[in-house]
Design a protein around this motif. Structure first.
Motif, PDB file in Angstrom:
ATOM      1  N   ARG A 182       0.860  -1.192   0.000  1.00 38.99           N
ATOM      2  CA  ARG A 182       0.000   0.000   0.000  1.00 38.99           C
ATOM      3  C   ARG A 182       0.891   1.235   0.000  1.00 38.99           C
ATOM      4  O   ARG A 182       1.938   1.250   0.646  1.00 38.99           O
ATOM      5  N   ALA A 183       0.472   2.255  -0.739  1.00 40.24           N
ATOM      6  CA  ALA A 183       1.178   3.546  -0.776  1.00 40.24           C
ATOM      7  C   ALA A 183       2.647   3.393  -1.138  1.00 40.24           C
ATOM      8  O   ALA A 183       3.501   4.107  -0.609  1.00 40.24           O
ATOM      9  N   GLY A 184       2.941   2.461  -2.036  1.00 41.85           N
ATOM     10  CA  GLY A 184       4.324   2.238  -2.452  1.00 41.85           C
ATOM     11  C   GLY A 184       5.149   1.446  -1.468  1.00 41.85           C
ATOM     12  O   GLY A 184       6.331   1.211  -1.687  1.00 41.85           O
ATOM     13  N   ILE A 185       4.521   1.006  -0.372  1.00 34.50           N
ATOM     14  CA  ILE A 185       5.209   0.237   0.672  1.00 34.50           C
ATOM     15  C   ILE A 185       4.921  -1.243   0.455  1.00 34.50           C
ATOM     16  O   ILE A 185       3.773  -1.643   0.260  1.00 34.50           O
ATOM     17  N   ASP A 203      -5.666  -2.396   5.511  1.00 36.66           N
ATOM     18  CA  ASP A 203      -6.017  -1.967   4.148  1.00 36.66           C
ATOM     19  C   ASP A 203      -6.699  -0.602   4.126  1.00 36.66           C
ATOM     20  O   ASP A 203      -7.751  -0.414   3.507  1.00 36.66           O
ATOM     21  N   GLY A 204      -6.109   0.357   4.833  1.00 34.75           N
ATOM     22  CA  GLY A 204      -6.619   1.727   4.817  1.00 34.75           C
ATOM     23  C   GLY A 204      -7.640   2.045   5.878  1.00 34.75           C
ATOM     24  O   GLY A 204      -8.006   3.213   6.060  1.00 34.75           O
ATOM     25  N   PRO A 237       4.356  11.553   3.705  1.00 30.48           N
ATOM     26  CA  PRO A 237       3.966  10.841   4.921  1.00 30.48           C
ATOM     27  C   PRO A 237       2.938   9.752   4.612  1.00 30.48           C
ATOM     28  O   PRO A 237       1.979   9.983   3.867  1.00 30.48           O
ATOM     29  N   ALA A 238       3.160   8.569   5.195  1.00 31.73           N
ATOM     30  CA  ALA A 238       2.289   7.426   4.886  1.00 31.73           C
ATOM     31  C   ALA A 238       1.297   7.121   5.996  1.00 31.73           C
ATOM     32  O   ALA A 238       0.260   6.495   5.744  1.00 31.73           O
ATOM     33  N   ILE A 239       1.599   7.522   7.226  1.00 35.58           N
ATOM     34  CA  ILE A 239       0.754   7.161   8.363  1.00 35.58           C
ATOM     35  C   ILE A 239      -0.028   8.388   8.835  1.00 35.58           C
ATOM     36  O   ILE A 239       0.555   9.415   9.180  1.00 35.58           O
ATOM     37  N   GLN A 240      -1.332   8.281   8.837  1.00 42.57           N
ATOM     38  CA  GLN A 240      -2.201   9.367   9.273  1.00 42.57           C
ATOM     39  C   GLN A 240      -2.637   9.149  10.712  1.00 42.57           C
ATOM     40  O   GLN A 240      -3.084   8.064  11.080  1.00 42.57           O
ATOM     41  N   ASN A 241      -2.504  10.198  11.521  1.00 48.51           N
ATOM     42  CA  ASN A 241      -2.957  10.159  12.908  1.00 48.51           C
ATOM     43  C   ASN A 241      -4.385  10.701  12.979  1.00 48.51           C
ATOM     44  O   ASN A 241      -4.659  11.798  12.492  1.00 48.51           O
ATOM     45  N   VAL A 242      -5.286   9.913  13.564  1.00 43.88           N
ATOM     46  CA  VAL A 242      -6.652  10.373  13.785  1.00 43.88           C
ATOM     47  C   VAL A 242      -6.759  10.678  15.280  1.00 43.88           C
ATOM     48  O   VAL A 242      -6.852   9.760  16.102  1.00 43.88           O
ATOM     49  N   PRO A 243      -6.684  11.948  15.674  1.00 37.62           N
ATOM     50  CA  PRO A 243      -6.593  12.324  17.087  1.00 37.62           C
ATOM     51  C   PRO A 243      -7.670  11.665  17.954  1.00 37.62           C
ATOM     52  O   PRO A 243      -8.856  11.667  17.616  1.00 37.62           O
ATOM     53  N   LYS A 286      -8.253   8.642  18.404  1.00 37.11           N
ATOM     54  CA  LYS A 286      -8.774   7.361  17.901  1.00 37.11           C
ATOM     55  C   LYS A 286      -7.669   6.382  17.560  1.00 37.11           C
ATOM     56  O   LYS A 286      -7.629   5.265  18.086  1.00 37.11           O
ATOM     57  N   GLY A 287      -6.779   6.754  16.651  1.00 32.66           N
ATOM     58  CA  GLY A 287      -5.736   5.817  16.261  1.00 32.66           C
ATOM     59  C   GLY A 287      -5.034   6.254  15.003  1.00 32.66           C
ATOM     60  O   GLY A 287      -4.817   7.450  14.775  1.00 32.66           O
ATOM     61  N   TYR A 288      -4.709   5.283  14.145  1.00 35.08           N
ATOM     62  CA  TYR A 288      -3.896   5.552  12.968  1.00 35.08           C
ATOM     63  C   TYR A 288      -4.425   4.759  11.779  1.00 35.08           C
ATOM     64  O   TYR A 288      -5.029   3.706  11.923  1.00 35.08           O
ATOM     65  N   ARG A 289      -4.135   5.297  10.584  1.00 35.14           N
ATOM     66  CA  ARG A 289      -4.412   4.547   9.355  1.00 35.14           C
ATOM     67  C   ARG A 289      -3.273   4.800   8.365  1.00 35.14           C
ATOM     68  O   ARG A 289      -2.579   5.799   8.436  1.00 35.14           O
ATOM     69  N   LEU A 290      -3.122   3.864   7.450  1.00 38.65           N
ATOM     70  CA  LEU A 290      -2.084   3.993   6.439  1.00 38.65           C
ATOM     71  C   LEU A 290      -2.761   4.114   5.075  1.00 38.65           C
ATOM     72  O   LEU A 290      -3.638   3.311   4.746  1.00 38.65           O
TER      73      LEU A 290
END
Length: 216
Positions: free
Chosen positions: A128-131, A164-165, A204-210, A212-216
């Motif tokens: 995902r996202a080139g990773i 998966d996102g 940046p590949a990892i999004q922080n959802v304040p 709650k958590g994280y998504r890629l």
């Protein structure tokens, strides 16, 4: 055949290893769960003879992570011999279960029987996202560039890729990556995420959802 014996009672571990070597079996020994995971990350063992009650990382967690990484067959060797214990061990992914005390000839026979089974299917790479993350080889690349990660960073990234996102909560990440005895507070997770982001680079590949958590 190559076998990993994981047992915290060193005299027993060495005795089991010695006996297996007398039957022309190559054996490595780990005296705690963390060492077992570290060794299994670099060696494709045919069979892992695994004690259940281990220091550092519990044998149940070792078994679960071996299954996640597509590791070799697991023979649980433990004093916990109630039917419920056996059912729980097999449910975790163990292929066989032998209760202490045991006849050594039976141990050898069970190890050889497990080694003869067809190998487990390789765990597919996650992308995902080139990773690209290869769970079997424990390698990570981004846009063709090799990314060197420590064990925690690798496991966090694998959990995010597997989603998966979708959002992965902080609690889910801690439960997935840290064993129940480790210090898995928000600080440890935050430090790991920060380091992982830096190593993955831009964009940046990892999004922080304040909150709650994280998504890629």
């Amino acid at each position: 055949m190559r076998v990993l014996v994981v047992e915290d009672e060193e005299r027993l571990a060495d005795a089991v290893a010695h006996g297996l070597r007398l039957h022309a079996i190559a054996v490595d020994v780990a005296y705690d769960g963390q060492d077992a995971l570290d060794m299994a990350a670099y060696v494709d063992y045919d069979v892992v003879v695994l004690d259940r009650d281990l220091p550092e990382v519990h044998g149940d967690d070792v078994c679960r992570r071996l299954r996640e990484n597509g590791g070799g067959r697991v023979l649980m060797l433990t004093a916990a011999g109630q039917i419920r214990d056996k059912v729980d061990g097999l449910a975790l992914g163990a292929d066989d279960y032998l209760v202490k005390p045991f006849a050594f000839a039976e141990l050898v026979a069970r190890v050889r029987a497990l080694a003869r089974r067809a190998p487990r299917a390789a765990t597919p790479a996650l992308e995902r996202a080139g990773i690209t993350l290869d769970p079997a080889r424990r390698t990570v690349t981004r846009d063709g560039r090799t990314v060197s990660l420590n064990r925690k960073e690798f496991d966090v990234l694998r959990t995010l890729l597997s989603a998966d996102g979708e959002l992965v909560t902080s609690g889910e990440l801690r439960k997935s990556v840290w064993d129940e005895y480790a210090d898995a507070g928000t600080g440890a997770l935050r430090v790991t995420i920060t380091s992982l982001r830096k190593k993955l680079g831009v964009p940046p590949a990892i999004q922080n959802v304040p909150g709650k958590g994280y998504r890629l």
